[in-house]
Design a protein around this motif. Structure first.
Motif, short mmCIF file in Angstrom:
data_model
loop_
_atom_site.label_atom_id
_atom_site.label_comp_id
_atom_site.label_asym_id
_atom_site.label_seq_id
_atom_site.Cartn_x
_atom_site.Cartn_y
_atom_site.Cartn_z
N ALA A 135 0.87 -1.12 0.15
CA ALA A 135 0.05 0.10 -0.03
C ALA A 135 0.91 1.18 -0.02
N MET A 136 0.02 2.33 -0.32
CA MET A 136 0.81 3.54 -0.14
C MET A 136 -0.08 4.57 0.30
N PRO A 137 0.21 5.57 1.09
CA PRO A 137 -0.58 6.69 1.49
C PRO A 137 -1.47 7.67 0.53
N GLY A 150 -4.87 4.62 2.98
CA GLY A 150 -4.14 4.45 1.78
C GLY A 150 -4.82 3.85 0.64
N LEU A 151 -4.01 3.89 -0.49
CA LEU A 151 -4.57 3.00 -1.61
C LEU A 151 -3.45 1.63 -1.85
N GLY A 173 -7.83 -8.77 3.72
CA GLY A 173 -8.43 -7.75 4.48
C GLY A 173 -8.18 -6.45 3.93
N PRO A 174 -8.96 -5.37 4.78
CA PRO A 174 -8.89 -3.92 4.30
C PRO A 174 -7.63 -3.28 4.78
N MET A 175 -6.49 -4.01 4.83
CA MET A 175 -5.12 -3.45 5.24
C MET A 175 -4.04 -3.84 4.38
N VAL A 183 1.52 0.18 8.53
CA VAL A 183 0.21 -0.37 8.07
C VAL A 183 -0.88 0.62 7.68
N PHE A 184 -1.63 0.41 6.25
CA PHE A 184 -2.41 1.38 5.95
C PHE A 184 -3.86 0.83 6.08
N ASN A 185 -5.04 1.66 6.42
CA ASN A 185 -6.26 1.15 6.24
C ASN A 185 -6.46 1.62 4.77
#
Length: 436
Positions: A135-137, A150-151, A173-175, A183-185
């Motif tokens: 992921a990235m922010p 994040g995306l 999951g959504p992470m 760790v990004f949501n």
């Protein structure tokens, strides 16, 4: 509803083509945290396990929005959103980890369940997850810092395929995780869409609260193509469904073959959607999967199956396979998911400005939905393109239907000379003609 033995056998036989076509295919299944809280969610997991046992490669992507909200409420923390996107700070990410971990554990437990009286007895399903989503922010947009929201940057496709090739179900999951250890949501829609795209999945299946995509009157839209999907995206009425609609549109545009929307509230909807011809929810594809088109030589078998019952009853004149093969260019068909469900033929008599509309048949399971009218209008359009002024039909039992469509009773004398010579007086077919 209790099925009889014959109904059960028929249902199983009718599902066989789908069992064969789905084996070895890759499906990405997406469901939000709301689905997990449904009373019969365990049945959905059992149906997913059945797909696995039938050789379907499965990636499950779950959300956890309501579970995150619940944990934030327990911590007496206000929910922070901007443009309907959660702002995730360091405290909120703990709620995200907690909620996502809880949902993951629940799904894993259900997929492991093997009680003798459960549908999954003896299944022995392996479930794999891990750091497969990089992921990235989101960063700062419009002056708003989304912090740890994040995306998806990329999906570890090789890792996913290793698990899938081993016969495991992959659970995401959504992470997501960054190379810097953060760790990004993530939105589960983003995870599911990017997984389907990068994995080159055959299907993206989305569980929704409704039975599928609904029109403005609240009725189920069973089939949708990309053009009509765009109209929904452009319509403010569908803004609450924007995440789902965008996930579908992005997946189709990137080459995912088909997307489905089914209800997590309807028990058995997933199996009905995948193993019956009419499904249970909404099927979305680049082009409408019920197609009206010119027949080709590969359609001969399907047309014969369609017209043989009426030939046996004497409603249609019997055609041999050889004759049908030689005349196949005269036929138009409606194909539904690989099956010919309607046909009609145009025999032009160009010199006399007339054409015969013949062999108009709709499969008994698909009558009553204006397919006959649709087919007739296509034949009329073909006749007009040839410069014909009249269409005629010869019929023994369906004269009333043609009269409803605008045909008028006529006589054998009004037929083209070539047809007059072939007229079978023993059949005594009624002649009806329409000016076009």
């Amino acid at each position: 509803m209790v099925l009889s033995v014959n109904d059960s056998v028929k249902l199983f036989r009718n599902s066989a083509p789908y069992i064969n076509s789905h084996r070895g295919k890759t499906f990405v299944l997406m469901f939000g945290g709301e689905a997990v809280e449904e009373a019969h969610f365990a049945n959905i997991i059992s149906d997913i396990a059945l797909l696995n046992s039938l050789g379907v490669r499965l990636v499950l992507v779950h959300g956890a929005r309501p579970q995150i909200d619940q944990r934030e409420a327990l911590r007496n923390r206000p929910l922070r959103f901007h443009n309907e996107i959660r702002i995730t700070d360091k405290e909120t990410i703990e709620s995200v980890k907690d909620a996502a971990g809880s949902v993951r554990s629940q799904v894993e437990a259900l997929l492991t369940m093997g009680l003798a009286n459960s549908p999954m007895h003896g299944a022995q399903i392996r479930v794999c997850s891990g750091n497969l989503v990089v992921a990235m922010p989101i960063g700062v947009k419009g002056g708003v810092d989304y912090e740890l929201t994040g995306l998806v940057r990329r999906i570890d496709v090789n890792g996913l395929n290793d698990h899938l090739n081993d016969g495991s179900i992959v659970l995401l999951g959504p992470m997501g995780y960054s190379s810097t250890g953060e760790v990004f949501n993530l939105s589960h829609e983003d995870v599911a869409t990017q997984t389907a795209i990068q994995l080159k999945a055959d299907k993206l299946i989305i569980f929704t609260e409704a039975e599928g995509l609904l029109n403005e009157e609240g009725a189920l839209v069973r089939n949708l193509d990309r053009r009509r999907l765009q109209a929904m995206l452009d319509n403010p009425h569908y803004r609450p469904q924007a995440n789902v609609l965008n996930a579908i549109a992005n997946s189709l545009d990137a080459g995912v073959g088909r997307c489905h929307c089914v209800s997590y509230r309807q028990d058995g909807a997933l199996l009905q959607e995948l193993f019956t011809r009419d499904g249970a929810g909404t099927l979305i594809s680049q082009v409408y999967y019920e197609q009206l088109r010119q027949a080709n030589i590969e359609d001969v078998g399907g047309i014969l199956q369609l017209i043989n019952p009426l030939e046996e009853k004497g409603v249609l004149v019997k055609r041999s396979r050889e004759l049908l093969e030689s005349e196949i260019h005269k036929f138009t068909v409606i194909e539904r998911d690989g099956m010919v469900i309607a046909c009609a033929a145009l025999y032009p008599y160009v010199d006399e400005g007339m054409g015969e509309l013949a062999c108009v048949v709709t499969h008994k399971d698909y009558q009553g939905s204006n397919r006959g009218e649709r087919m007739m209008n296509e034949i009329i359009a073909q006749a007009k393109s040839l410069g014909l002024q009249k269409i005629f039909v010869l019929t023994t039992v369906t004269g009333h239907w043609f009269r409803e469509q605008g045909f008028l009773p006529s006589t054998v004398d009004e037929l083209p000379e070539g047809k007059k010579r072939l007229y079978n007086y023993q059949r005594n077919s009624k002649v009806l003609i329409m000016n076009i």
